[in-house]
Each structure stands twice: as structure tokens, then as C-alpha cells.
Design an enzyme around this catalytic site. Structure first.
Site, PDB file in Angstrom:
ATOM      1  N   ALA A 309       0.842  -1.201   0.000  1.00  0.00           N
ATOM      2  CA  ALA A 309       0.000   0.000   0.000  1.00  0.00           C
ATOM      3  C   ALA A 309       0.869   1.239   0.000  1.00  0.00           C
ATOM      4  CB  ALA A 309      -0.884   0.016   1.236  1.00  0.00           C
ATOM      5  N   ASP A 310       0.457   2.265  -0.715  1.00  0.00           N
ATOM      6  CA  ASP A 310       1.121   3.554  -0.572  1.00  0.00           C
ATOM      7  C   ASP A 310       1.021   3.948   0.909  1.00  0.00           C
ATOM      8  OD1 ASP A 310       2.428   5.907  -1.007  1.00  0.00           O
ATOM      9  OD2 ASP A 310       1.223   6.502  -2.724  1.00  0.00           O
TER      10      ASP A 310
END
Ligand SMILES: *[C@@H]1O[C@H](CO)[C@@H](O)[C@H](O)[C@H]1NC(C)=O
Ligand SMILES: *[C@@H]1O[C@H](CO)[C@@H](O)[C@H](O)[C@H]1NC(C)=O
Ligand SMILES: *[C@@H]1O[C@H](CO)[C@@H](O)[C@H](O)[C@H]1NC(C)=O
Ligand SMILES: *[C@@H]1O[C@H](CO)[C@@H](O)[C@H](O)[C@H]1NC(C)=O
Ligand SMILES: *[C@@H]1O[C@H](CO)[C@@H](O)[C@H](O)[C@H]1NC(C)=O
Ligand SMILES: *[C@@H]1O[C@H](CO)[C@@H](O)[C@H](O)[C@H]1NC(C)=O
Ligand SMILES: *[C@@H]1O[C@H](CO)[C@@H](O)[C@H](O)[C@H]1NC(C)=O
Ligand SMILES: *[C@@H]1O[C@H](CO)[C@@H](O)[C@H](O)[C@H]1NC(C)=O
Ligand SMILES: *[C@@H]1O[C@H](CO)[C@@H](O)[C@H](O)[C@H]1NC(C)=O
Length: 793
Positions: A309-310
Site C-alpha cells: 500500500a502507498d
């Protein structure tokens, strides 16, 4: 990347990272022997019996070893490994690991996994990606990837870098206002995809193992990551930010534009990671979408690696998107089930335990993710060591060769936009003095853009030009914002006395950056006035050099006859000033081409950044986007770029017809035609239904008809049959950069697969091969030929 929270996190993780890597033995000479998990000496120091841990038995396949490792962990221990900072499991001899490092255009210190200090004071900082892309040279892109991964491995050996790099950024630059265009390979999905494939292979491939048969055990030099998936290209525009933005995307655009580079990156580049983005796509946060992650990346594209995930995306889902009024436990359960393996942040490590206890997600979902993660670390030699890289050390970072490659990349990327009366190149025998003026005349940090590290050194424009002539330096503006015209006078005075004037103007990260989109395409402040006033009074020829990522409306300079030549230099990296001077003084003949359309300033008045569709929306008066869908006036089109010489194409032979034989299970599909008259019995067939073994080809002589050696970029486009409604104007299907000596020819051949190069995506997102007369264009000039495609059944 980079939420406020993660910068904090960064600091915390950094001190921990030092701890992790302090296990590396670095001697006084700067060479070292990196410690690896399954080192018998290490285990005995820890008081553990290594032979009792199956995961250290290198005779077993990775799949068995990771299964052994994961099944030894308690739930609590498992959960502690799911954040970018993985805590390790001391009782199993499993050390901590920081997953977050970055290497967008050189090893960067943006992620906490990598840092610079006295031992490694800097790494080679290549031009930002948009300029390197402008070279249209695939072997250069790969070579840079190899140089960066060599420096990264050397830094790992010295305890200063990680093994997992969250680069490249391969989002399509859909709109010129987007602040992150500098990080990307431009607006064409195919070019972006080819950049991704080459850069990823340069970073990841271990020589001799490129085509290993078992891709789940293929060794990795370093691991790379294609980001930000998907439809992410709004950062912060007129109050709309990426943490709240819901990208409304048609399935057609998704298939045709937004997903293609990612598919190429995973399938052809064999990237070992994909990062999901902050934004929602049609209401669903991309990190929580099982269709985007599990079904597409994991299922259809068969990712050999992990999905991350960012940074703090799961928190953004809860706090900003307020998706489904989720609790923290709901959110981590949804993303795990969607196929998100690793959280850059602390949501997984803090809340997954409870989520399992509350029955929202199963422990086996965690196991699956951990297996993907540890398989990547095994492929990197984290467990068994990497004998082929142990000798890399300080001498491999900022080597002369890499510094020269950074200069070469800038020279190959620089685009010549205007050259009246062949003013360029300047002749150093005649031009003894130059005024070097403008806010970027002494650019240093501005040249390396964002996601940079600490460069080996800087070669600013004034330093570069000093190698050719005596330089008088005046800023003309205090900075890029150029809020005052007080310094213009001094710059004009300098230009009155020198043999030539170079004006370095443009943008920097104060104008276009992560979390900062533009609202207009003009030069900031008094820059235009500076340029015009200096050009008005200059004694010698005036050369304008623009540093920027997105296009700038400099029509005033294009039409101003006092400005003889214009160059675009992107953000040219640590050696940028030298590269610009080499081009201006003719040591290098420019051959770069714009990887994005340069629109006129009024373009952005016609449609908001936040409108996602690529096709024109007639009802709202929105023009299309990118050269594929916008056919209005431009300042400079996609693919534009001049040279100090001239090239001509002589088409030698080409495929005229393609007959595709259909069997009884391959059915014809209807298509939207502009008129019924042109209907054929078999308008098109689904690409997935075809064997796709039909190829077409042509040969062309590239003739250098001028008097200077130089490189040409041959860009090949296909255009679908004219009667098909609502499809793209044309699309890039291939390109080659070729060097041709003055007065000589180079014969080149292109071969294309019909399914890959002639397909269209219909309104329902079906990818079809259409029948009819396709046209192949070579370059932006007049050379083209038709290919007739029909189905036999
Ligand atoms: C460092 O290099 C010198 C000269 O090559 C050598 O004599 C010395 O043993 C090296 N030191 C270490 C710790 O390897
Ligand atoms: C492309 O890049 C490679 C690798 O840097 C270089 O050797 C080659 O000369 C370049 N090709 C052209 C045509 O400039
Ligand atoms: C790997 O395969 C690609 C294409 O399939 C080919 O171009 C390349 O030369 C191969 N590499 C090696 C080392 O065999
Ligand atoms: C993920 O996709 C696979 C098939 O590719 C499927 O078997 C599995 O059920 C999916 N998992 C979830 C949670 O959707
Ligand atoms: C996660 O837990 C740690 C330790 O309790 C705490 O310091 C941190 O703020 C938490 N982070 C989040 C995002 O909840
Ligand atoms: C150019 O910039 C560098 C770095 O900011 C600075 O050290 C140097 O003094 C500047 N050069 C001139 C001539 O102002
Ligand atoms: C620059 O000027 C100095 C004297 O001021 C002169 O000696 C030198 O040759 C000049 N260099 C060039 C490249 O013109
Ligand atoms: C600076 O700008 C102001 C306002 O545009 C103008 O009146 C003035 O003449 C300018 N000064 C110079 C030196 O260009
Ligand atoms: C033609 O396009 C319209 C939408 O513009 C769609 O409703 C219709 O089904 C399409 N027909 C075909 C055959 O693609």
C-alpha cells in the site's frame, strides 16, 4: 508516498533501520560482508541451532522454506511482519527488515531503508524520468536501471540501503497540470509500459537468470515496484486531494490507458511488487479492491511478488475516504482480503490481530501474504547471501562510469524545440563570452527533482558553460517564482556585452510536485518579462532553456524572432548543466522527443484536472486528452523534437494485407461504425479469442541528409480503420532511436504482432482486433502505408 504521518514514521523507522543494518560488518576500507539470515555463524552467535530450522535449508525449494518459516510464527509474530518496518522474530533468528527504499532515478533517501552518511555520502542522481524517457532509447533506460541497482547493492553491502525499492512510478501523465509528471514516463501508455519493462529489468535482473523457468524462484538483484495502481494522477488541485479523490473511470479507459503500463510492467518486466494508490476508483479505495488487486494483478497478470500500500493508505481509507464507515479492523480485513500483502504504515501491525480475533479475516489470509513477502526476500539473497554481489562497495557508487551515464542520459533526453537559422550549435571558436542568466542559471538541487538522494556532485549550467566560454552569471530573478523584476536590469546589461546569451528558466518543485498540481501552464511571475527584455537587448544570439516536467506555454518565445533557439531540459540530474552546454556548443547533437503534448495555455481552461475521461466530452465542451484523443492546436505535439541535422525516411518494404483465419469457435463482434455503409460481415474479433500469431513488418532507411552526425527517433503509430467510431486518433506501437552519420543511411526493420499493435478497446472494454484498412505512420511526417486486415471463416 509521503503523508505527514509517514514522515514522522520515517524518523522512527530510520533509527531502527540503523539497528538492522548495524549487523553488517563494514571495515575501514569501506568494503563489507553483508550478514544474511541463514549464516551458520550468525545462528550460533544467537545461540540457535540453524540445522533445526527447515527454512534455512537451501537445498529445499523456496515454497517449502517460506511455508516452514511462516508456520513457525504465532499470530502475533505474523502480524508484526506486515508493516514496512518488519519487526523480525528473534526466537527464530529472523531479523528486522525495512521494506521501504526508493530508487526512481538513482538511489534515494526518501524511504527509511536507505540513508547517506560519511561512509556513503551520495549516489548518482540521473535525470528525472520524464527527461530520460525523452531519449526514447530502451537500452539506455535499462542501463540506468542496472547502474542504479549496482549502487543500491553496494549500499546494502555497506549497511546503507535496502533490497526492496518502490520504483518506478508508471502512472500515465493524463493532464499537464499533474504535479508528478516529472516522475513518470509521459502520456503514452505503450511508451510508459516500455520504460517500466526496461527500468524494472535493469533493476531486478541477475545476469544469466533473466529467463528462469520458475519465476517464483528467479533471483533478483534488487526488487522493484510498479506504482501507483491505479488511475492515480490527481495530487492536490483546487481543494481536491488524493486522499479524498474518487477517480471516476470508464472501464474502457481503464483497459486502454490506466492499466496497460501496469500489465506490461508485471507480465513483461516481471516486477516483484505493485503498489496500490491513495485514491478511490469508482468509489472503492484501490487498496481495498479485490478486482484490481487479487483478480487482476494476482490472478490475470500472475504477479510473482507482493502488493504494497502507498504509505498510510489504509489509514487514509478510514480517516479521509471514510470508506463504508469502516472501523480500523474492518479496513485491514478488507485490504488483506482484497490482496494487499504489505502496509507501508502501522495499520496492519496494530489492528490485524484484533481483526482476526473479531472474525473479520482469517489467519490463512495473512499466511498467504507473508509467503509472497518472504519469497521475494529469498530471491534477493536475504536468507542465503548473494555471492555475485558481495564484492560491490564504495568504488561502485558514483563511479566515473555512472556519472558519465547520468550526463549521457541528459544529453540524449534534451529536446530541441526551435532553432532559427541553425543558430545552434554555437561555435566555441567564435563565441568566447556568454551571459548565463535566469532563475535556473545556477540550478543544482532543482535539477534532481523529487525522490532524489544526495548526488555525487552537481554540474550547474554556469559550471557547464564555463567549460566552453567565459561566463557572466546573473540570476535575473531571485528564484523560480520570480516575484520581482528588480534583477532583470542586471541580466539585460550582461546580455548586451557577451557573444551569446543563455536564459535558463522554467519550473521547479515549488510549482509542480507531489501534493502540488498546477493551475495554469504559464511561466511563473516575471519570467516571461525577463526573457523578453533580455532578448530585446542582447548583443549575440539568445538561447532559451526550459527546465520543467509538464509543458509550459512559451508561445511568446516560439514566435519572438529575437529568441533564436529553445531547448527543453526536463530536470536533467546532477550532470545537467554539463549536458546542456554540450548540446548548445554542439559536442552533442540533440535527438530527444517530447514524451507529452505541450498544450497552449488555454487548454486547461477547457476542462478540470479531475475529469478522468481521455475522450472528448462534447456535452461539456471538454477536449480530449493526450495525442491519442486530442486533435486541437498544440504548442508542440507529442513526439516533437528537432536535430542539428535532417532525416528522411525511405520506406523499402511493408506488409500489405493480413488474413486471419477463424475457426468455428471464434466469433465476429459488432463494432460502432460512423456509417452503416462501411459495415463488413466481420467487423472484429476478441483478441482473447484469437491465436494472435499474425505479424506485420516494414523496413525503412533512415537517411541523414544533413551535414552533422546525429540520432533520430523513429516513432511508429497505428491508426484504426477510419469508419470505426469513438476510438483513438493514433497510437504508438513501437519506436527505435538510431544513430546515423551525416550523409549515410541506416536500415531498420520493425515487426509487430497484429493483436498487440492494431487492437481497439470498445465502449464495453472488450479488446478487439478490427477488420478494415489500418494505417501505419512512421514519424510525425508524411510517411505512411495502409494494411488491410480481414477475417476468413
Ligand atoms: C584495508 O586495505 C589495506 C590496503 O589495501 C589493507 O592492508 C588492510 O588490511 C585493509 N583493511 C581491512 C580491515 O580489510
Ligand atoms: C542508446 O543508449 C545506449 C546505452 O546508453 C547507447 O550505447 C546508445 O548509443 C544509445 N543509442 C543512440 C542511438 O543514441
Ligand atoms: C530472454 O528472453 C528474451 C525474450 O524472450 C530474449 O530477448 C533474451 O535474449 C533472453 N535472455 C537470455 C539471457 O536468454
Ligand atoms: C483471489 O483470486 C483467486 C483466483 O485468482 C480466487 O481463488 C480467490 O478466491 C480470490 N480471493 C479473494 C479473497 O477474492
Ligand atoms: C500503532 O501502535 C503504536 C504502538 O502502540 C503507536 O505508537 C502508533 O501510534 C500506532 N499507530 C497507528 C497508526 O495506530
Ligand atoms: C551556485 O549554487 C551553489 C549551490 O547553491 C553555490 O554554492 C554557488 O556559490 C553558486 N554559484 C554562484 C556563482 O553563485
Ligand atoms: C576567459 O577570460 C580569461 C581572461 O579574463 C582568458 O584568459 C581566457 O582565455 C578566457 N577563456 C575563454 C574560454 O574564453
Ligand atoms: C517592473 O514591473 C513594473 C510593473 O509591471 C513596471 O512598471 C516596471 O517598469 C518594471 N521594471 C523593469 C525594470 O522592468
Ligand atoms: C455503440 O456505442 C454505444 C454507446 O455510445 C453503445 O450503447 C452501443 O451498444 C454501441 N454498439 C456497439 C455495437 O458497440
Amino acid at each position: 508516498m509521503a503523508k505527514v504521518v509517514s514522515s514522522l514514521l520515517c524518523l522512527i523507522s530510520l533509527s531502527i533501520a540503523l539497528l538492522v543494518f548495524s549487523t553488517n560488518a563494514v571495515d575501514a576500507n569501506g568494503s563489507s560482508s553483508p550478514v544474511f539470515v541463514c549464516d551458520p555463524g550468525r545462528f550460533s552467535k544467537l545461540g540457535l541451532q540453524m540445522s533445526s530450522f527447515l527454512f534455512c535449508d537451501s537445498s529445499l525449494p523456496y515454497s517449502i522454506r517460506v511455508k516452514d518459516l511462516v508456520s513457525r510464527m504465532t499470530l502475533d509474530e505474523k502480524v508484526q511482519q506486515l508493516g514496512d518496518f518488519a519487526h523480525g522474530v528473534p526466537r527464530l533468528g529472523l531479523p528486522q527488515y525495512e521494506w521501504w527504499s526508493e530508487a526512481l532515478h538513482g538511489v534515494s533517501n526518501v524511504g527509511p531503508g536507505t540513508h547517506f552518511d560519511d561512509v556513503v555520502p551520495g549516489a548518482t542522481s540521473f535525470p528525472t524520468v520524464i527527461l530520460t524517457t525523452a531519449s526514447f532509447n530502451e537500452s539506455l533506460w535499462k542501463k540506468i536501471g542496472r547502474a542504479v541497482s549496482t549502487e543500491a547493492r553496494a549500499m546494502y553491502n555497506l549497511g546503507r540501503g535496502g533490497l526492496t525499492y518502490w520504483s518506478p512510478n508508471i502512472n500515465v501523465a493524463r493532464d499537464p497540470r499533474w504535479g508528478r509528471i516529472t516522475e513518470t514516463p509521459g502520456e503514452d501508455p505503450f511508451v510508459v509500459g516500455r520504460y517500466a519493462v526496461n527500468y524494472v529489468r535493469g533493476l531486478q535482473d541477475v545476469e544469466g537468470h533473466e529467463n528462469a523457468t520458475d519465476l517464483n524462484s528467479r533471483p533478483l538483484k534488487v526488487s522493484s515496484c510498479c506504482k501507483h495502481y491505479a488511475a492515480y494522477d490527481v495530487d492536490n488541485w483546487k481543494g481536491v486531494d488524493r486522499y479524498h479523490f474518487d477517480a471516476r473511470v470508464t472501464e474502457q479507459d481503464m483497459e486502454e490507458t490506466f492499466l496497460r503500463p501496469f500489465e506490461m510492467c508485471v507480465k513483461e518486466g516481471d516486477a516483484s511488487s505493485v503498489m496500490c494508490s491513495y485514491n478511490r476508483v469508482n468509489g472503492i479505495p484501490s487498496c481495498a479492491d479485490p478486482k484490481l488487486l487479487n483478480q487482476t494483478v494476482r490472478g490475470e497478470w500472475d504477479l510473482h511478488g507482493y502488493i504494497v500500500a502507498d504509505c498510510d493508505s489504509i489509514q487514509v481509507m478510514v480517516d479521509n475516504h471514510k470508506f463504508l464507515s469502516d472501523s480500523k479492523e474492518d479496513a485491514v480485513a478488507q485490504t488483506l482480503k482484497a490482496g494487499l500483502d504489505l502496509d507501508c504504515g502501522q495499520y496492519y501491525t496494530n489492528f490485524t490481530g484484533n481483526a482476526v480475533q473479531q472474525g473479520k479475516v482469517k489467519e490463512t489470509d495473512i499466511d498467504k501474504s507473508l509467503k509472497y513477502l518472504y519469497t521475494v526476500l529469498m530471491r534477493l539473497g536475504f536468507f542465503d547471501g548473494s555471492p555475485q554481489y558481495v564484492s560491490l562497495g564504495k568504488q561502485d557508487i558514483c563511479s566515473d562510469e555512472n556519472i558519465e551515464l547520468a550526463a549521457e542520459a541528459a544529453r540524449e533526453g534534451i529536446v530541441l524545440l526551435k532553432n532559427d537559422q541553425n543558430t545552434l550549435p554555437l561555435n566555441s571558436a567564435k563565441v568566447k563570452t556568454v551571459a548565463v542568466v535566469g532563475p535556473h542559471a545556477n540550478a543544482t538541487v532543482a535539477m534532481i527533482g523529487n525522490y532524489a538522494g544526495i548526488p555525487c556532485r552537481y554540474m550547474s549550467p554556469i559550471a557547464g558553460f564555463s567549460g566552453y566560454a567565459n561566463v557572466t552569471y546573473k540570476t535575473g530573478c531571485d528564484d523560480v517564482a520570480c516575484k520581482s523584476n528588480n534583477s532583470i536590469f542586471a541580466a539585460s546589461e550582461a546580455a548586451k556585452t557577451t557573444d551569446a546569451t543563455i536564459i535558463l528558466a522554467g519550473l521547479d518543485l515549488s510549482v509542480e510536485a507531489e501534493s502540488l498540481d498546477r493551475e495554469d501552464l504559464w511561466l511563473p511571475g516575471y519570467q516571461t518579462q525577463l526573457i523578453n527584455q533580455v532578448a530585446e537587448v542582447a548583443k549575440g544570439p539568445v538561447i532559451l532553456v526550459i527546465m520543467s516536467a509538464g509543458g509550459v506555454d512559451i508561445a511568446f518565445a516560439e514566435t519572438n524572432t529575437n529568441i533564436k533557439a529553445i531547448l527543453w531540459a526536463g530536470y536533467p540530474g546532477e550532470e545537467g548543466g554539463r549536458a546542456i552546454a554540450d548540446v548548445v556548443f554542439g559536442k552533442f547533437n540533440p535527438g530527444g522527443r517530447l514524451p507529452i503534448t505541450w498544450y497552449n495555455g488555454d487548454y486547461v481552461q477547457m476542462l478540470p484536472l479531475t475529469s478522468m475521461p481521455l475522450r472528448p466530452i462534447d456535452s461539456l465542451g471538454y477536449p480530449g486528452r493526450t495525442y491519442k484523443f486530442y486533435n486541437g492546436p498544440t504548442l508542440y505535439p507529442f513526439g516533437y523534437g528537432l536535430s542539428y541535422t535532417q532525416f528522411k525516411y525511405n520506406l523499402l518494404s511493408f506488409t500489405k494485407t493480413i488474413h486471419v483465419n477463424l475457426n468455428k469457435l471464434q466469433h465476429c463482434r459488432n463494432l460502432n461504425y460512423t456509417s452503416d455503409a462501411s459495415k463488413t460481415r466481420c467487423p472484429g474479433v476478441l483478441v482473447n479469442d484469437l491465436r494472435c500469431d499474425d505479424y506485420f513488418e516494414f523496413k525503412v532507411d533512415v537517411q541523414n541528409v544533413g551535414s552533422t552526425d546525429g540520432s533520430d527517433v523513429v516513432i511508429v503509430y497505428s491508426k484504426p480503420p477510419a469508419e470505426i467510431a469513438a476510438t483513438y486518433i493514433k497510437q504508438v506501437i513501437g519506436f527505435q532511436r538510431v544513430f546515423v552519420r551525416a550523409g549515410r543511411n541506416k536500415r531498420i526493420k520493425f515487426v509487430f504482432n497484429a493483436c498487440k499493435s492494431l487492437n481497439i478497446v470498445d465502449y464495453a472494454a472488450n479488446t478487439l482486433l478490427p477488420a478494415g484498412e489500418h494505417t501505419i505512420f512512421i514519424g510525425n511526417g508524411g510517411v505512411s502505408f495502409p494494411i488491410h486486415l480481414n477475417f476468413n471463416y
